[in-house]
Design an enzyme around this catalytic site. Sequence first.
Site, short mmCIF file in Angstrom:
data_model
loop_
_atom_site.label_atom_id
_atom_site.label_comp_id
_atom_site.label_asym_id
_atom_site.label_seq_id
_atom_site.Cartn_x
_atom_site.Cartn_y
_atom_site.Cartn_z
N LYS A 78 61.18 -16.56 -67.35
CA LYS A 78 60.03 -17.41 -67.66
C LYS A 78 60.43 -18.85 -67.46
CE LYS A 78 55.82 -16.85 -69.61
NZ LYS A 78 55.02 -15.62 -69.72
N GLY A 183 40.27 -18.58 -74.08
CA GLY A 183 40.70 -19.18 -72.81
C GLY A 183 40.52 -18.22 -71.66
N VAL A 185 42.14 -15.57 -70.59
CA VAL A 185 42.19 -14.13 -70.91
C VAL A 185 41.20 -13.80 -72.03
CG1 VAL A 185 43.62 -12.22 -71.72
CG2 VAL A 185 44.59 -13.92 -70.17
N GLY A 186 41.24 -14.56 -73.13
CA GLY A 186 40.35 -14.28 -74.27
C GLY A 186 38.88 -14.28 -73.86
N ALA A 258 48.22 -12.53 -76.50
CA ALA A 258 49.23 -13.57 -76.69
C ALA A 258 50.63 -12.99 -76.59
CB ALA A 258 49.03 -14.26 -78.04
N1 PHE Z 1 51.50 -15.04 -67.58
C1 PHE Z 1 52.00 -13.77 -67.14
C2 PHE Z 1 52.59 -13.02 -68.34
O1 PHE Z 1 52.93 -13.60 -69.36
C3 PHE Z 1 53.06 -14.00 -66.11
C4 PHE Z 1 52.79 -13.64 -64.67
C5 PHE Z 1 51.54 -13.68 -64.08
C6 PHE Z 1 53.85 -13.26 -63.88
C7 PHE Z 1 51.37 -13.31 -62.78
C8 PHE Z 1 53.70 -12.90 -62.56
C9 PHE Z 1 52.44 -12.94 -62.01
O2 PHE Z 1 52.74 -11.83 -68.31
#
Ligand code: PHE
Length: 350
Positions: A78, A183, A185-186, A258
């Site tokens: 990350k 947001g 996703v939500g 989350a």
């Molecule tokens: N935001 C995504 C997660 O937390 C991370 C992600 C998205 C990674 C798209 C690769 C491609 O799972």
Amino acid sequence: MEDLLSSWDGESVVLHLDRPTGAWIIIAIHSTQLGPGTGGSRLKHYSDLAAAVRDALLLAEGMTYKFATIGFPRGGAKSVIAVPAGFEPAQRAGLLRRYGSLIHQLGGLFETGPDVGTSPADMDLIAETGAPYVRARTPAFGGAGDSAPATALGVFHAIQVSCETALSDPSLRNRRVLVQGAGSVGGRLIALLKEAGATVLAADVDQAALRRLGDVERLSAADVYTTPCDVFAPCALGGILNQQSIPLLRCRVIAGAANNQLAQPEDAERLRTRGILYAPDFVVNLGGAAAITGRETMGWSEDEANRQLINAITSALHQVFRMAADEGITTTAAALRLAQARLAAPSSAS
Ligand code: PHE
């Protein structure tokens, strides 16, 4: 900071100061055992550098478990881009291009996608210098686009499996579902829930986002943990299930998008003791990363990706809930056991 880093069981951390903006870039590579370290780029302001590093380390670990849970050939990583207070939007493109160069220099150790504070349009910018290690660019730039719809679809199915287990009925018709965070996703999750006939209660710090939702019961942030509901779906930031909030909860199921919802490992036991079924976050929310990475690296169509993520999440949660019940352990412990079994025997991953 030294304790933080030495107690982490990941592989590497790249720490970079972007001098023109004063932003710290932290790229945490938790595990490359199953494949290249892959994870989103989170761009926000943090109170201090240690808080940003801590977030990156925990989020990277979560990515390892997401991919391992479904035996997907990717490692966990990350990135956190911790911008200073008063960061100017005009500085954004430059920062993202320099960030792309850093990713490029890492030569494939790290691949990224969107997360809190970044979008597919940002991925287009990052890819100008960071290609080919950037996922989820916009379709116009050859990417599979936003990961939020796939994440939301996965959460929606996770909620159904959790209701089936805890309430003996997967149907969401007339279920009260409280969504924290409306947001990317939500907001999409709320649309799916309404379509399925659920009564949706929603809270968000952004009042305008709440008003756009139409027919939902709007809650103030202060009421999120005390309002009775069947399902609580945390879709904002992490750490919200803790010693203070858990005793207040009046829900039967928790399943949300989350990352890192538990403030501390002991919170899993606190939820179990309260008889609340907790669907582990890294299983519930793996849909976006799995779908986008699958479409861009394994040639999945959008339909195939959706099918894969629904199957993966549904079957993993069934296994997790069964193992937790049979062995009297928390659902988090059960999910970690599943993921760790994949990491211990990568050749059997499929
Ligand atoms: N935001 C995504 C997660 O937390 C991370 C992600 C998205 C990674 C798209 C690769 C491609 O799972």
